[in-house]
Each structure stands twice: as C-alpha cells, then as structure tokens.
Design an enzyme around this catalytic site. Structure first.
Site, mmCIF file in Angstrom:
data_model
loop_
_atom_site.group_PDB
_atom_site.id
_atom_site.type_symbol
_atom_site.label_atom_id
_atom_site.label_comp_id
_atom_site.label_asym_id
_atom_site.label_seq_id
_atom_site.Cartn_x
_atom_site.Cartn_y
_atom_site.Cartn_z
ATOM 1 N N ASP A 96 -9.279 43.682 -12.601
ATOM 2 C CA ASP A 96 -8.673 44.570 -13.592
ATOM 3 C C ASP A 96 -7.215 44.128 -13.766
ATOM 4 O O ASP A 96 -6.694 43.298 -13.022
ATOM 5 C CB ASP A 96 -8.783 46.041 -13.185
ATOM 6 C CG ASP A 96 -8.636 46.970 -14.394
ATOM 7 O OD1 ASP A 96 -8.139 46.504 -15.448
ATOM 8 O OD2 ASP A 96 -8.994 48.151 -14.308
HETATM 9 C C1 NOJ Z 1 -6.984 48.406 -17.383
HETATM 10 C C2 NOJ Z 1 -8.233 49.227 -17.401
HETATM 11 O O1 NOJ Z 1 -8.451 49.823 -16.138
HETATM 12 C C3 NOJ Z 1 -9.478 48.442 -17.780
HETATM 13 O O2 NOJ Z 1 -10.535 49.332 -17.952
HETATM 14 C C4 NOJ Z 1 -9.237 47.618 -19.004
HETATM 15 O O3 NOJ Z 1 -10.406 46.921 -19.349
HETATM 16 C C5 NOJ Z 1 -8.080 46.680 -18.745
HETATM 17 N N1 NOJ Z 1 -6.894 47.452 -18.468
HETATM 18 C C6 NOJ Z 1 -7.821 45.740 -19.912
HETATM 19 O O4 NOJ Z 1 -7.282 46.397 -20.974
#
Ligand code: NOJ
Length: 719
Positions: A266
């Site tokens: 993430d």
């Molecule tokens: C953080 C989020 O937790 C995740 O769900 C997302 O896909 C990513 N950012 C990318 O934007």
C-alpha cells in the site's frame, strides 16, 4: 510475446532496470504528464533521479487517454528496452459514472448488478488508459467507527466473498482476450478492517482461527476468481506489519494459496516499517518487504535506493528480484502491453462510453437497489402534494462518496433535481436549514417557514464524505448535532417527516428513528443518486435493499455483528440469572437494525421451513423448502436468507452464519416456493488445529427476511 521471450528480456536487464520495475510513482513524476507541478522537490527528497523515473515499472493515479498515451510514449522512448509502464488507479465504485459506495452495493445483495458495476467501471477506466484497478477492497468490517467500512461490502464472510468474486469477474473478464477490461487488485492483505478502536491504520491482533474463519475468505475468493494482484495492508497483524510479514505473504498467500500474481505494497507502507519500529532504516525496510514477498513498492524509494547494496552485501539474492520482476512482466504480457502499450486508451471511445446513457441507467438501477428503508410509518411512498425538501443534502453534489476522484459534481444528479422530475416546481420547497456541522438561526428559520407550508417534509441529512473513507475514523458516529436539532425543530411542526440519510457507515441513528416517521438510508448513492432516491421516495421503485452491516444501538456496543458467538452465560438461556449473564446494564445486546434488515413497500410472509429429511449425509444434501407470500397490493423484491448454526462444535460456532440467499420478485399477492440446498461442504469450519472439516451432529437452519426474524428447524449430519 512468449514466456521464453519474457525470460530473455529479463536476462537482458541490468540490475537497475530490474529494480526500476519494482517502483511505482504517481503521475506527476513522469514525463508527458499534464501537470508535473513542483515534482522536483519530492523527487529529491525521495532520492529519486530522472534516470530512476525512466526505468520505473508503473504509474499510480493516471487517467485520461491522451495523458496516459503521452506518458507511455515518452517512457518507451526513454527506456533502453522499451518496457511499457503499467498504469494503476483506484477505480473503486465506478470511474466517471459513479456507482453507490461498496457498502451500499453490499446492501443490494445483487451479485449480477455488482458485476455489471465493475464491468462498467473497467470499461470507462480502460478507454481512459488504466490497466489495473486497486479494487475490490474486501476487508471484513465490524466496527463502524472505521471510516473505510464504506469501501467493503460489510460484516459477513460469505456475502463479502460472493461480492469479491463478482467484482473481480466484472473488472477482469478474460483479461487476455476481452476488450475494456482491467486487472483487479484485491486489498488490503490482511485484516485491515479490524483496527483496534476503529482508528484507521491501528493495531490488528487476532487469532489464526478468527482470521481463517472470518477475515481471510473474501481475499481467497477474489484469488479463486483469478484476481491478478494483491495489495498489502497498513496495519500490523499479530505484531508484524503486514507489509513486512513473511508468514502472511510468502507462507500463506504464495505457498499455501499458490498466488503467483503481483503483490504491491500500500502507499508508502514499505517505508512505514520504520515508524512501526521493525526496521531501523530504509535499507532494512527494503530487505524485509522484498523477503516477505512485496513485488512493487508504492510511492517510496527503499527498493530503488537500496536493493543493489543489499545484493552486494549478500543480504538479498538477485533471484528474489528476478522473481518479482518476472511477475510484473508477466502481468504486462497478459495485458498485451508489449504488443500494444496503449491497450484500450482511446479518446474517441472515452467520448462514446464515459457517462453514456447506458452507464447512467445501470448506476441508477444499482443505486435504487442499494437504498435501505429503515422505518416507514405509512408516509412513503410520497404523495404528490406539497413537499418541503430540507437539509444540507437537499441539493448537495457530495453524494458520490469517498473514492470518486474521477466523478464530477456537474455530472451528479442531486436529490432536488431527482425530485423535480416527479413534481412541479411549486410543489417542492427547498431549504438547507443548516450546513453539515454548523448553522445559523436564519437558515433554521427559513427552513421552518418552508416546512410550515408543506404537507410532508423530506429531510436530507448526513455526514460529509470526508467524514468516512481513508483516515475518516470517528469516535462519535452520530449525525452532526446541528442536523439532529434541525430534525427536532421540523418534527415539532407535527407534520410527517421522512429522513433521508447520506453517510459512509452504519451510524447511531436512535434519535433519527425516534423523530422521523420514515427513514431512508441512502449511503452515498453516486452519480445518479438523486434520481434513484426520487424513484424510491415516489414509489416508482419499491425498496428492496437489506443491510450488509449491522446498525449499532449505541457506540458502546461496537463491534456488534450478527454472526457472533454464545458465551457461557447467555442472556436468553432458560435458566439465565437476573444479573450474572453476558449483557449491558444500560443497553440491549442486539444491534438496532440487524444484518440483513430492510423494509419494502410490500409485506412478505414466510411459511415454516420444511426439510427434506431430518438427517443428511455427506452424499445427500438437505433441501429446505418454504413459501414466501407477498401479502400486499404492491409488487416487490425480497431477499430470502438462509442461516445455519452448528449446535456443538469442536470449537465454538457462530449463533448464525449466512449460507445462502435468493432474491425473488413477487407480484402483488403472489406466493412463491423457494428451495435451498445445504451440503456437507457448507457445514465445514476451522478446527483448533486449523483443519477445515465438518463434524457430525446437530444443526439448526434458519430462514427469514433478515438475520433476526427467522423461523428454524433442526437437522443432523451423519458420519
Ligand atoms: C492508500 C489506500 O489504502 C489504498 O486503498 C489505495 O489503493 C492506495 N492508497 C492508492 O491510492
């Protein structure tokens, strides 16, 4: 390109080119992006050079055919081996045609429409140049304080798994041969939905048994459906951050489940191993994450800056890097990017498909099936008399919900616009009454004056969309006080009041229920939200949605979910004492509205279930029959739910577990016979040693229109 050619390509790559594939950066970093803004600063801070960017493997957050084509073209010109970029974006509940938030889609219990929604999202995203969607998010959610419950389909492993599969099918179809498809990325692995106290990113600590029984099934279901990618979670799991968790990713995900697709961290989660306190510096973070199985590092530079050093020092082998790179190249190959690096990106197709009448109609249909009627004291459907539409959401475009970054306010049908299609201008009096968290006496007075002139009042209230979603945890999960005060003032006029709620989580709605004659849970209904709501309010569509997550009686009960376990001192046991039982002294144990609950303008009557036999065997499944009758004069849709309880297990078993459901449409006064089957396979569970099997013995089967109001019968499973 063949697999052999792919290996040859890998052989030609320098270590820097390989490491580049493991890097994902946001659009503005790339040459060809329309807005590169002040990117020089962040690049320097991260220790990323222009040369690194030229070798990068993927882009985050780009959209728009023309921009993406520019970025890809420049990249191919700059890359020694012309390896195309993968373009990834969060396409969570629609791209520009926004569907209801996933929690609302969960309430539709409509698997086909869910699949259609992600197929449409994929189509709009694909023509805009996107290759991978960071969805579905399938984190099981039991705590409405957590803002991201709106991204999941709720609290049930079976329902979540069913939707996980549907979303993956819709996004991916046959990725290699179908047009307008994107690869799906299931997230967040694992158990991100169980942060302590409902505070985002917080500690998760849970037994392996709980993990396997409740939290893992939906990720596994997405992978069984062929989901190409997995994203790690921000949280620690049993003491180790998910993003550096070898047991979770190498051992469980890759070894046990056989996942050989791409695993991405993430956002910034590799570097977060530092504040988590398990890595002393970025180099250690890179080592841990790669060893644990993370192929792509999103938005930080631990890999690009430290992998070669780690290899020189003998702490990592180049094989580990090769393995990760090969997985990424394989996905690029599957998407056909070596032959056509632009894939479906096409400005003409963007004009044709995005927000097309067909896509809007699908969004309207799914929204109307996701809106839950919580209370109705003979007020709805609305009569076409004089209506006052009051409240901050009366004409708000903030009804798309979190993760609708590509959706535009000007494309959104607001509630007042939707209602104006059903009544004349002078039948509808509109006033905001207050803002979401503040208000003035003047605003209030204006609303009261308008309400006085009306026969019925529709009060559109709720949470600002920033109050849920990522980093949107709340400790008090009520509608902001100023709006509740508005409701009370309006109620005091003595006229029928319909409350329409816009929010991203189950709220504590006790005061709303007490003060309104009808309550409609609209969630964030998306681009066509105003139309879908008006369809429901005026009875053109009969509400049919059922909650996929319980509404607590109070915040003190949280987490409260239907598939919980008995205690040694259940409150409702025949020999229960007055005091020494498992209960709250000041609250009921049960949710205010349970999982599976939702009203309709029809009334459905259930007959007792009839079983095909008292005892079933491994070979012979049980058939459960019942009749459902629409006793009203209004045709409607009902979701018939089937739950099971294993009365004596080797480990404790939930009081009820959803095993199946059927959506049926009944004409006025129509009766339909329903038949479910229950096989031995559906009765399996994880034992103390994690073996997944059933036990012979007694079970109870329940059928009903929600998880609380059920009729039951007992049966046995023989050896
Ligand atoms: C953080 C989020 O937790 C995740 O769900 C997302 O896909 C990513 N950012 C990318 O934007």
């Amino acid at each position: 390109m063949t697999d052999h050619q792919l290996k040859e390509l890998l052989d030609q790559m320098t270590l820097e080119e390989k490491t580049g594939q493991l890097v994902q950066l946001a659009t503005p970093f790339f040459e060809g992006a329309s807005d590169r803004g002040q990117i020089t600063g962040p690049m320097q801070d991260m220790g990323i050079s222009d040369e690194d960017i030229k070798k990068a493997g993927s882009v985050l957050g780009a959209s728009g055919a023309s921009e993406i084509k520019n970025i890809q073209k420049k990249h191919l010109e700059n890359h020694r081996l012309s390896i195309p970029l993968l373009i990834m974006s969060d396409i969570v509940h629609g791209f520009k045609t926004i569907f209801p938030v996933p929690l609302a889609i969960g309430c539709s219990w409509d698997v086909e429409l869910a699949e259609q929604s992600s197929a449409i999202a994929a189509k709009e995203a694909a023509v805009s140049g996107v290759h991978v969607s960071f969805a579905p998010m399938v984190d099981l959610s039991r705590d409405p304080r957590w803002g991201r419950v709106m991204e999941s389909t709720g609290e049930d492993p079976f329902l979540n798994s069913t939707f996980a599969r549907a979303f993956v099918r819709g996004f991916q179809g046959n990725l290699e041969s179908d047009n307008y498809k994107v690869a799906a990325c299931v997230k967040h692995f694992a158990a991100y939905g169980a942060p302590e106290g409902g505070r985002d990113y917080n500690t998760v600590d849970m037994s392996e048994w709980m993990l396997r029984e409740s939290y893992l099934p939906a990720y596994k279901a997405a992978l069984d459906e062929g989901c190409e990618m997995v994203m790690t979670a921000f949280n620690i799991l049993n003491g180790i951050p998910s993003t550096g968790n070898k047991a979770l990713m190498r051992d469980l995900l890759r070894e046990e489940w056989g996942f050989d697709g791409v695993l991405i961290s993430d956002w910034g989660a590799v570097k977060e191993l530092l504040p988590h306190g398990v890595a002393a510096n970025e180099k250690e973070a890179a080592e841990q994450a790669l060893k644990a199985g993370v192929d792509i590092e999103m938005m930080t530079s631990c890999y690009v800056n430290h992998i070669s050093e780690l290899i020189e020092e003998g702490k990592l082998t180049e094989d580990l890097v090769d393995e990760a790179v090969l997985r990424i190249l394989t996905l690029k190959k599957k998407l056909g990017l070596f032959e056509n690096p632009y894939r479906d990106a096409d400005e003409e197709a963007e004009k044709e498909f995005i927000l097309s009448a067909e896509h809007r109609a699908a969004a309207r249909n799914l929204a109307s099936k996701s809106i839950v009627l919580l209370k109705n004291e003979d007020v709805l459907p609305l009569k076409k008399e004089k209506i006052a539409l009051i409240g901050p959401f009366s004409n708000s475009t903030d009804i798309l919900g979190p993760w609708s970054w590509a959706g535009a306010p000007e494309d959104t049908i607001t509630l007042d616009q939707g209602m104006k299609n059903h009544v004349t201008e002078d039948q509808l009096l509109i006033s905001n009454g207050c803002e979401i968290e503040t208000g003035t006496e003047e605003q209030l007075q204006e609303a009261v004056e308008k309400a006085k002139q009306a026969d019925t009042i529709v009060l559109a209230i709720g949470e600002h969309s920033d109050m849920s979603g990522e980093a949107g945890s709340r400790a008090e999960i009520t509608i902001p006080k100023v709006q509740v005060d508005l409701l009370k003032k309006i109620k005091a006029l003595g006229k029928p009041v319909v409350a329409v709620l816009f929010n991203g989580r189950p709220l504590d709605v006790k005061e709303i229920i007490e003060n309104a004659d009808a309550v409609v849970e609209a969630w964030y209904p998306g681009t066509e939200g105003g139309n879908a709501l008006a369809d429901i309010l005026f009875g053109e569509v009969n509400p049919s949605a059922k909650l996929s997550m319980s509404f607590p009686y109070s915040i003190g009960q949280v987490p409260v979910y239907y598939n919980n376990y008995n205690t040694g001192r259940p409150k409702d046991a025949p020999d229960a004492q007055v005091r020494y039982v498992s209960q709250y002294l000041d609250n009921p144990n049960e949710a205010l509205f349970p999982f599976g609950y939702g009203l309709s303008y029809s009334n459905f009557e259930y007959s007792e279930p009839v079983l095909s036999s008292e005892t079933i065997t491994k070979e012979e499944p049980l058939r459960v029959r019942l009749n459902v009758k629409n006793t009203s004069d209004t045709a409607g849709e009902e979701t018939v739910q089937l739950y099971v309880r294993d009365l004596v297990g080797q480990v404790v078993r939930p009081l009820k577990e959803l095993k199946d459901f059927k959506k049926i449409y009944l004409e006025a006064r129509e009766t339909r016979q329903i038949e479910f089957t229950i096989s031995e396979e559906q009765l399996r569970y994880h034992h103390a040693d994690m073996e997944y099997k059933s036990d012979a013995g007694e079970f109870e089967v329940f059928v009903g229109g929600n998880s609380r109001d059920v009729q039951s019968k007992k049966f046995n499973l023989s050896d």
